[in-house]
Design a protein around this motif. Structure first.
Motif, PDB file in Angstrom:
ATOM      1  N   THR A   6      -3.833   9.245  -9.140  1.00 40.42           N
ATOM      2  CA  THR A   6      -2.757   8.618  -9.900  1.00 40.42           C
ATOM      3  C   THR A   6      -2.012   9.711 -10.652  1.00 40.42           C
ATOM      4  O   THR A   6      -2.618  10.656 -11.145  1.00 40.42           O
ATOM      5  CB  THR A   6      -3.302   7.581 -10.894  1.00 40.42           C
ATOM      6  OG1 THR A   6      -4.031   8.254 -11.929  1.00 40.42           O
ATOM      7  CG2 THR A   6      -4.217   6.573 -10.202  1.00 40.42           C
ATOM      8  N   HIS A  79      -7.772  10.250 -12.097  1.00 36.10           N
ATOM      9  CA  HIS A  79      -6.768   9.532 -12.884  1.00 36.10           C
ATOM     10  C   HIS A  79      -6.009  10.491 -13.794  1.00 36.10           C
ATOM     11  O   HIS A  79      -6.451  10.846 -14.881  1.00 36.10           O
ATOM     12  CB  HIS A  79      -7.468   8.446 -13.696  1.00 36.10           C
ATOM     13  CG  HIS A  79      -6.543   7.602 -14.522  1.00 36.10           C
ATOM     14  ND1 HIS A  79      -5.240   7.321 -14.157  1.00 36.10           N
ATOM     15  CD2 HIS A  79      -6.750   6.952 -15.717  1.00 36.10           C
ATOM     16  CE1 HIS A  79      -4.687   6.558 -15.070  1.00 36.10           C
ATOM     17  NE2 HIS A  79      -5.577   6.327 -16.032  1.00 36.10           N
ATOM     18  N   GLY A  82      -0.419   9.454 -16.988  1.00 39.50           N
ATOM     19  CA  GLY A  82      -0.409   9.240 -18.434  1.00 39.50           C
ATOM     20  C   GLY A  82       0.733  10.012 -19.069  1.00 39.50           C
ATOM     21  O   GLY A  82       1.130  11.067 -18.574  1.00 39.50           O
ATOM     22  N   ASN A 100      -1.003   4.637 -21.272  1.00 33.28           N
ATOM     23  CA  ASN A 100      -2.252   5.405 -21.154  1.00 33.28           C
ATOM     24  C   ASN A 100      -3.501   4.533 -21.191  1.00 33.28           C
ATOM     25  O   ASN A 100      -4.426   4.739 -20.396  1.00 33.28           O
ATOM     26  CB  ASN A 100      -2.317   6.464 -22.245  1.00 33.28           C
ATOM     27  CG  ASN A 100      -1.230   7.527 -22.099  1.00 33.28           C
ATOM     28  OD1 ASN A 100      -0.375   7.435 -21.221  1.00 33.28           O
ATOM     29  ND2 ASN A 100      -1.256   8.522 -22.950  1.00 33.28           N
ATOM     30  N   SER A 104      -4.882   2.518 -17.756  1.00 34.01           N
ATOM     31  CA  SER A 104      -6.242   2.872 -17.337  1.00 34.01           C
ATOM     32  C   SER A 104      -7.084   1.618 -17.096  1.00 34.01           C
ATOM     33  O   SER A 104      -7.859   1.547 -16.139  1.00 34.01           O
ATOM     34  CB  SER A 104      -6.906   3.761 -18.388  1.00 34.01           C
ATOM     35  OG  SER A 104      -6.197   4.973 -18.540  1.00 34.01           O
ATOM     36  N   PHE A 121     -11.617  11.441 -14.888  1.00 41.52           N
ATOM     37  CA  PHE A 121     -10.550  11.137 -15.840  1.00 41.52           C
ATOM     38  C   PHE A 121      -9.978  12.398 -16.457  1.00 41.52           C
ATOM     39  O   PHE A 121     -10.698  13.254 -16.964  1.00 41.52           O
ATOM     40  CB  PHE A 121     -11.064  10.214 -16.943  1.00 41.52           C
ATOM     41  CG  PHE A 121     -10.045   9.947 -18.019  1.00 41.52           C
ATOM     42  CD1 PHE A 121      -8.798   9.430 -17.703  1.00 41.52           C
ATOM     43  CD2 PHE A 121     -10.327  10.217 -19.358  1.00 41.52           C
ATOM     44  CE1 PHE A 121      -7.845   9.191 -18.687  1.00 41.52           C
ATOM     45  CE2 PHE A 121      -9.392   9.973 -20.357  1.00 41.52           C
ATOM     46  CZ  PHE A 121      -8.150   9.459 -20.014  1.00 41.52           C
ATOM     47  N   SER A 123      -8.702  13.956 -19.282  1.00 45.63           N
ATOM     48  CA  SER A 123      -8.655  13.818 -20.730  1.00 45.63           C
ATOM     49  C   SER A 123      -8.061  15.083 -21.345  1.00 45.63           C
ATOM     50  O   SER A 123      -7.373  15.848 -20.658  1.00 45.63           O
ATOM     51  CB  SER A 123     -10.051  13.511 -21.288  1.00 45.63           C
ATOM     52  OG  SER A 123      -9.960  13.117 -22.644  1.00 45.63           O
ATOM     53  N   LYS A 152      -6.201   9.046 -25.405  1.00 40.15           N
ATOM     54  CA  LYS A 152      -7.174   9.689 -24.516  1.00 40.15           C
ATOM     55  C   LYS A 152      -8.604   9.325 -24.940  1.00 40.15           C
ATOM     56  O   LYS A 152      -9.463   9.042 -24.092  1.00 40.15           O
ATOM     57  CB  LYS A 152      -6.988  11.206 -24.529  1.00 40.15           C
ATOM     58  CG  LYS A 152      -5.737  11.688 -23.808  1.00 40.15           C
ATOM     59  CD  LYS A 152      -5.824  11.432 -22.313  1.00 40.15           C
ATOM     60  CE  LYS A 152      -4.664  12.046 -21.562  1.00 40.15           C
ATOM     61  NZ  LYS A 152      -4.706  11.751 -20.112  1.00 40.15           N
ATOM     62  N   VAL A 155      -9.547   5.753 -23.905  1.00 36.65           N
ATOM     63  CA  VAL A 155      -9.902   5.631 -22.488  1.00 36.65           C
ATOM     64  C   VAL A 155     -11.293   6.221 -22.243  1.00 36.65           C
ATOM     65  O   VAL A 155     -12.091   5.663 -21.480  1.00 36.65           O
ATOM     66  CB  VAL A 155      -8.844   6.290 -21.590  1.00 36.65           C
ATOM     67  CG1 VAL A 155      -9.253   6.187 -20.117  1.00 36.65           C
ATOM     68  CG2 VAL A 155      -7.473   5.638 -21.795  1.00 36.65           C
ATOM     69  N   LEU A 159     -14.452   4.150 -20.617  1.00 33.27           N
ATOM     70  CA  LEU A 159     -15.209   4.637 -19.463  1.00 33.27           C
ATOM     71  C   LEU A 159     -16.697   4.774 -19.782  1.00 33.27           C
ATOM     72  O   LEU A 159     -17.556   4.472 -18.944  1.00 33.27           O
ATOM     73  CB  LEU A 159     -14.625   5.963 -18.983  1.00 33.27           C
ATOM     74  CG  LEU A 159     -13.263   5.847 -18.277  1.00 33.27           C
ATOM     75  CD1 LEU A 159     -12.571   7.199 -18.203  1.00 33.27           C
ATOM     76  CD2 LEU A 159     -13.429   5.260 -16.885  1.00 33.27           C
TER      77      LEU A 159
END
Length: 337
Positions: A6, A79, A82, A100, A104, A121, A123, A152, A155, A159
């Motif tokens: 993404t 991912h 963002g 963001n 997600s 991810f 970050s 950030k 997310v 996760l």
């Protein structure tokens, strides 16, 4: 492995696509092009000598994500998608939380629906906030001081909760420091819209005459030369870190966090001097007052990534500067044609 990226035509996504494709993975790009250009996918194809699918779409479109994950038999997701401008995030927080965080969640919902449970991810070191000690390691307290960093961190927390809820998830959180440089071909690199927020693209625009001078915000910090020091990591080293993280996840469940940085801070003056050497000219500068919120120095402790991912940087400031200059020359050539 079939991998969806993404934000795949963005700065870091495009370089990671090249690394993954050259390593033999099947890559699919998804991007809404809000901060990138459609032509990037063509240049990725040129570098890799492959026709890599590129889907125009938004990560908030859960239905499109389900369709894409299914159609291309995706096995893992990286991912990147963002928004990332710190200043803008403070001015438009809803836009940043929507893109963001909600974006997600949409992606994770789609992945859950089709039983794809491997994700890397993108970050940021901004989750750490002001340093309580240096270098930052992964155990440093998390206290982001801007909206971007808070998105950030949110997310990351989602996760981590997801991994606790279902042991089938395989997740790595990669906290970047300061990505710089470009692919050695000169075909892809950092290409921000408008006036750059980051130092290297600003230097490049001064060198090409688009901006009159480089502002140096403070020269009285307690650092080697009085200017701020940052952990500048070559974007190709960073891209290779994602390949290493994917390899790690093939044998590890749960959620792990890694710093991706050099562990060696570089000052504004040092980065400027390296670029001047690469482009063969002295660039105009002006001393400006310190900016509120700027830290004198911050840098990573990347030992965990070396131990668990077998990853470490192989490129230095000279590589950053020569590759950036090559990318600048290519961009200026495109603009003139």
């Amino acid at each position: 492995m079939n991998i969806l990226l993404t934000g795949g035509t963005g700065y870091i996504g495009s370089h990671t696509a090249v690394v993954l494709a050259n390593a033999g993975h099947s890559v699919v790009l998804l991007d809404n092009f809000c901060n990138s250009n459609r032509s990037v996918s063509e240049r990725i194809n040129q570098i890799t000598n492959q026709m890599i699918p590129c889907i125009e779409g938004d990560v908030r479109d859960t239905g499109l994500l389900v369709k894409t994950l299914t159609e291309f038999k995706i096995e893992a997701v990286i991912h990147f998608a963002g928004l990332k401008a710190v200043g803008e995030s403070g001015q438009e927080p809803l836009k940043y939380y929507d893109n963001n965080v909600a974006g997600s969640i949409s992606l994770l919902e789609a992945m859950k629906q089709v039983n794809v449970k491997t994700i890397v991810f993108s970050s940021s070191a901004t989750v750490y906030g002001e340093p309580q000690y240096l270098p930052y390691d992964e155990e440093h307290p998390l206290n982001p001081i801007n909206t971007y960093g808070r998105t950030k961190l949110q997310v990351e927390e989602i996760l981590q909760d997801l991994a606790k809820s279902d042991p089938q998830w395989r997740i790595t959180l990669l906290r970047y420091f300061n990505p710089v440089g470009a692919h050695e071909s000169g075909l892809i690199g950092e290409d921000p819209n408008g006036i750059p927020n980051n130092l290297m693209p600003y230097i490049m625009q001064v060198a090409s005459g688009k901006l009159p001078h480089l502002n140096i915000f403070g020269n009285d910090y307690d650092t080697r030369d009085g200017t701020g020091e940052r952990d500048y990591i070559h974007v190709m080293d960073l891209a290779e870190g994602h390949l290493a993280a994917l390899s790690f996840l093939q044998n590890h469940q749960g959620c792990e966090t890694f710093n991706l940085g050099t562990g060696k801070p570089v000052s504004v003056i040092e980065l400027l001097s390296a670029y001047e050497q690469a482009c063969g000219q002295k660039l105009p500068t002006k001393l400006a007052p310190r900016r509120e919120g700027d830290l004198p120095i911050y840098y990573a402790k990347p030992n965990k990534a070396k131990e668990y991912l077998g990853w470490m940087v192989t490129r230095g400031v000279a590589d950053v500067s020569t590759s950036s200059y090559r990318w600048q020359q290519m961009r200026d050539g495109l603009a003139a044609s």
